[in-house]
Design a protein around this motif. Structure first.
Motif, PDB file in Angstrom:
ATOM      1  N   UNK A  69       0.926  -1.533   0.165  1.00 12.02           N
ATOM      2  CA  UNK A  69      -0.041  -0.099  -0.360  1.00 12.02           C
ATOM      3  C   UNK A  69       0.461   1.016   0.267  1.00 12.02           C
ATOM      4  N   UNK A  70       1.084   2.315  -1.258  1.00 18.18           N
ATOM      5  CA  UNK A  70       1.049   3.221  -0.659  1.00 18.18           C
ATOM      6  C   UNK A  70       0.631   4.679  -0.077  1.00 18.18           C
ATOM      7  N   UNK A  71       0.850   4.699   1.237  1.00 17.00           N
ATOM      8  CA  UNK A  71       0.448   5.485   2.337  1.00 17.00           C
ATOM      9  C   UNK A  71      -0.045   6.512   1.257  1.00 17.00           C
ATOM     10  N   UNK A  72       0.685   7.323   0.751  1.00 18.66           N
ATOM     11  CA  UNK A  72       1.110   9.150   0.479  1.00 18.66           C
ATOM     12  C   UNK A  72      -0.622   8.585  -0.401  1.00 18.66           C
ATOM     13  N   UNK A  73      -0.179   7.471  -1.562  1.00 15.48           N
ATOM     14  CA  UNK A  73      -1.339   7.737  -2.491  1.00 15.48           C
ATOM     15  C   UNK A  73      -3.118   7.607  -1.594  1.00 15.48           C
ATOM     16  N   UNK A  74      -2.657   6.649  -0.316  1.00 16.69           N
ATOM     17  CA  UNK A  74      -4.167   6.644   0.824  1.00 16.69           C
ATOM     18  C   UNK A  74      -4.841   7.870   0.870  1.00 16.69           C
ATOM     19  N   UNK A  75      -3.155   8.284   1.500  1.00 13.99           N
ATOM     20  CA  UNK A  75      -3.656   9.915   1.882  1.00 13.99           C
ATOM     21  C   UNK A  75      -4.225  10.673   0.881  1.00 13.99           C
ATOM     22  N   UNK A  76      -3.592  10.832   0.080  1.00 12.32           N
ATOM     23  CA  UNK A  76      -4.506  12.108  -1.296  1.00 12.32           C
ATOM     24  C   UNK A  76      -5.800  11.296  -1.394  1.00 12.32           C
ATOM     25  N   UNK A  77      -6.022  10.215  -1.201  1.00  8.09           N
ATOM     26  CA  UNK A  77      -7.493   9.613  -1.706  1.00  8.09           C
ATOM     27  C   UNK A  77      -8.629  10.571  -0.013  1.00  8.09           C
ATOM     28  N   UNK A  78      -7.932  10.051   0.463  1.00  7.20           N
ATOM     29  CA  UNK A  78      -8.812  10.761   1.388  1.00  7.20           C
ATOM     30  C   UNK A  78      -9.325  11.877   1.837  1.00  7.20           C
ATOM     31  N   UNK A  79      -7.856  12.942   1.483  1.00  9.77           N
ATOM     32  CA  UNK A  79      -7.511  13.667   1.361  1.00  9.77           C
ATOM     33  C   UNK A  79      -9.155  15.248   0.432  1.00  9.77           C
ATOM     34  N   UNK A  80      -8.855  13.740  -0.636  1.00  5.07           N
ATOM     35  CA  UNK A  80      -9.448  14.371  -1.819  1.00  5.07           C
ATOM     36  C   UNK A  80     -11.237  14.254  -1.620  1.00  5.07           C
ATOM     37  N   UNK A  81     -11.553  13.217  -0.868  1.00  3.41           N
ATOM     38  CA  UNK A  81     -12.829  13.180  -0.426  1.00  3.41           C
ATOM     39  C   UNK A  81     -12.988  13.836   0.426  1.00  3.41           C
ATOM     40  N   UNK A  82     -12.272  13.852   1.466  1.00  2.00           N
ATOM     41  CA  UNK A  82     -12.789  15.496   2.658  1.00  2.00           C
ATOM     42  C   UNK A  82     -12.859  16.948   1.806  1.00  2.00           C
ATOM     43  N   UNK A  83     -12.231  17.372   1.160  1.00  2.90           N
ATOM     44  CA  UNK A  83     -12.203  18.525  -0.090  1.00  2.90           C
ATOM     45  C   UNK A  83     -13.438  18.744  -0.325  1.00  2.90           C
ATOM     46  N   UNK A  84     -13.678  18.099  -1.383  1.00  2.30           N
ATOM     47  CA  UNK A  84     -15.376  17.800  -2.096  1.00  2.30           C
ATOM     48  C   UNK A  84     -16.494  18.006  -1.221  1.00  2.30           C
ATOM     49  N   UNK A  85     -16.436  17.622  -0.182  1.00  2.00           N
ATOM     50  CA  UNK A  85     -17.052  17.409   0.806  1.00  2.00           C
ATOM     51  C   UNK A  85     -17.141  18.550   1.315  1.00  2.00           C
ATOM     52  N   UNK A  86     -16.571  19.286   2.186  1.00  2.00           N
ATOM     53  CA  UNK A  86     -15.597  20.488   2.235  1.00  2.00           C
ATOM     54  C   UNK A  86     -16.341  21.324   1.495  1.00  2.00           C
ATOM     55  N   UNK A  87     -16.700  21.793  -0.720  1.00  2.00           N
ATOM     56  CA  UNK A  87     -17.145  22.546  -0.601  1.00  2.00           C
ATOM     57  C   UNK A  87     -18.265  22.020  -1.103  1.00  2.00           C
ATOM     58  N   UNK A  88     -18.913  21.134  -1.271  1.00  2.00           N
ATOM     59  CA  UNK A  88     -19.943  20.780  -1.256  1.00  2.00           C
ATOM     60  C   UNK A  88     -20.789  20.770  -0.079  1.00  2.00           C
ATOM     61  N   UNK A  89     -20.269  21.528   0.830  1.00  2.00           N
ATOM     62  CA  UNK A  89     -20.824  21.751   2.395  1.00  2.00           C
ATOM     63  C   UNK A  89     -21.632  22.961   1.555  1.00  2.00           C
ATOM     64  N   UNK A  90     -20.434  23.909   1.123  1.00  2.00           N
ATOM     65  CA  UNK A  90     -20.663  25.158   1.077  1.00  2.00           C
ATOM     66  C   UNK A  90     -21.620  25.756  -0.275  1.00  2.00           C
ATOM     67  N   UNK A  91     -21.530  24.704  -1.106  1.00  2.00           N
ATOM     68  CA  UNK A  91     -22.339  24.948  -1.947  1.00  2.00           C
ATOM     69  C   UNK A  91     -23.823  24.942  -1.500  1.00  2.00           C
ATOM     70  N   UNK A  92     -24.131  24.385  -0.797  1.00  2.00           N
ATOM     71  CA  UNK A  92     -25.131  24.499   0.484  1.00  2.00           C
ATOM     72  C   UNK A  92     -25.501  22.502   0.727  1.00  2.00           C
ATOM     73  N   UNK A  93     -24.905  21.895   0.110  1.00  2.00           N
ATOM     74  CA  UNK A  93     -25.635  20.392   0.244  1.00  2.00           C
ATOM     75  C   UNK A  93     -26.397  20.377   1.943  1.00  2.00           C
ATOM     76  N   UNK A  94     -27.004  18.969   2.078  1.00  2.00           N
ATOM     77  CA  UNK A  94     -27.581  18.477   3.227  1.00  2.00           C
ATOM     78  C   UNK A  94     -26.546  18.194   4.309  1.00  2.00           C
TER      79      UNK A  94
END
Length: 223
Positions: A157-182
């Motif tokens: 397992x590539x730890x850096x790649x896995x960390x990047x996946x989780x962080x990408x999801x995190x940022x996407x959730x944050x952006x959608x929250x600011x756009x009004x997603x419930x």
């Protein structure tokens, strides 16, 4: 005949004042928020505002640190989970709960606010946020590397790649929250992302028969 006394001024609630100030800064940025805007929103005179917070810049700095530091706490607490799957779940789910707190308790996420495009003489918000994100990434990466060392994950397992996946999801959730997603919608997305990520993570003992896709130097299968 005695003169009627005026009503006592409302008690100063520092937490409430900080929240109200943060809302203004998040919407308008530092430069776009005047001292007059702040005194009107907080119900304070200019002298009282300065007495409570020192200056507009210091109020801004306190607001940024107060609300942004909650995310550092989420990562630190999640990293203490007994297993990696739980740690990843706590990062995503607890962050969604933070993104979607009621307006009367939270000003919104700093990530996509107007404050990110602004700065002060005492605090470069973009630099501070970059440091915060770097800290969170290091915390997550250390937890993933620990899982590899302890045999919870395959050494492939590539730890850096896995960390990047989780962080990408995190940022996407944050952006959608600011756009009004419930909250419910974001939680469903977070749970699905968590299942998809963990599906491809296999213990070291199973790696020979069930290789993970999140491995170093390997492309995902095409068919």
């Amino acid at each position: 005949m005695s003169q009627p006394t005026r009503g006592r001024p409302r008690a100063f609630d520092r937490d409430r004042a900080l929240l109200d100030a943060a809302r203004l800064f998040w919407r308008r940025g530092y430069s776009g928020t005047s001292t007059r805007d702040l005194t009107a929103a907080l119900g304070l005179s200019t002298s009282s505002l300065y007495a409570a917070f020192g200056s507009k810049a210091e109020l801004f700095e306190e607001a940024v640190r107060t609300y942004a530091e909650r995310y550092r706490e989420i990562y630190q607490q999640a990293s203490e989970a007994a297993d990696l799957a739980t740690a990843l779940e706590r990062i995503l789910i607890d962050s969604v709960h933070e993104f979607t707190l009621p307006d009367d308790t939270h000003p919104g996420c700093l990530l996509s606010s107007a404050a990110m495009a602004d700065s002060t003489s005492t605090l470069d918000t973009s630099a501070y946020f970059a440091e915060l994100q770097g800290s969170n990434e290091r915390t997550l990466l250390a937890r993933i590397e620990r899982a590899v060392r302890e045999g919870e994950l395959s050494s492939d397992v590539d730890p850096v790649a896995l960390m990047g996946v989780v962080q990408s999801v995190w940022h996407g959730l944050s952006a959608r929250a600011n756009l009004g997603a419930e909250s419910g919608e974001l939680l469903a997305t977070a749970h699905l992302a968590h299942r998809l990520i963990c599906r491809d993570l296999t213990p070291a003992a199973e790696s020979r028969t069930h290789p993970t896709r999140l491995t170093r130097g390997e492309d995902p299968p095409t068919g």
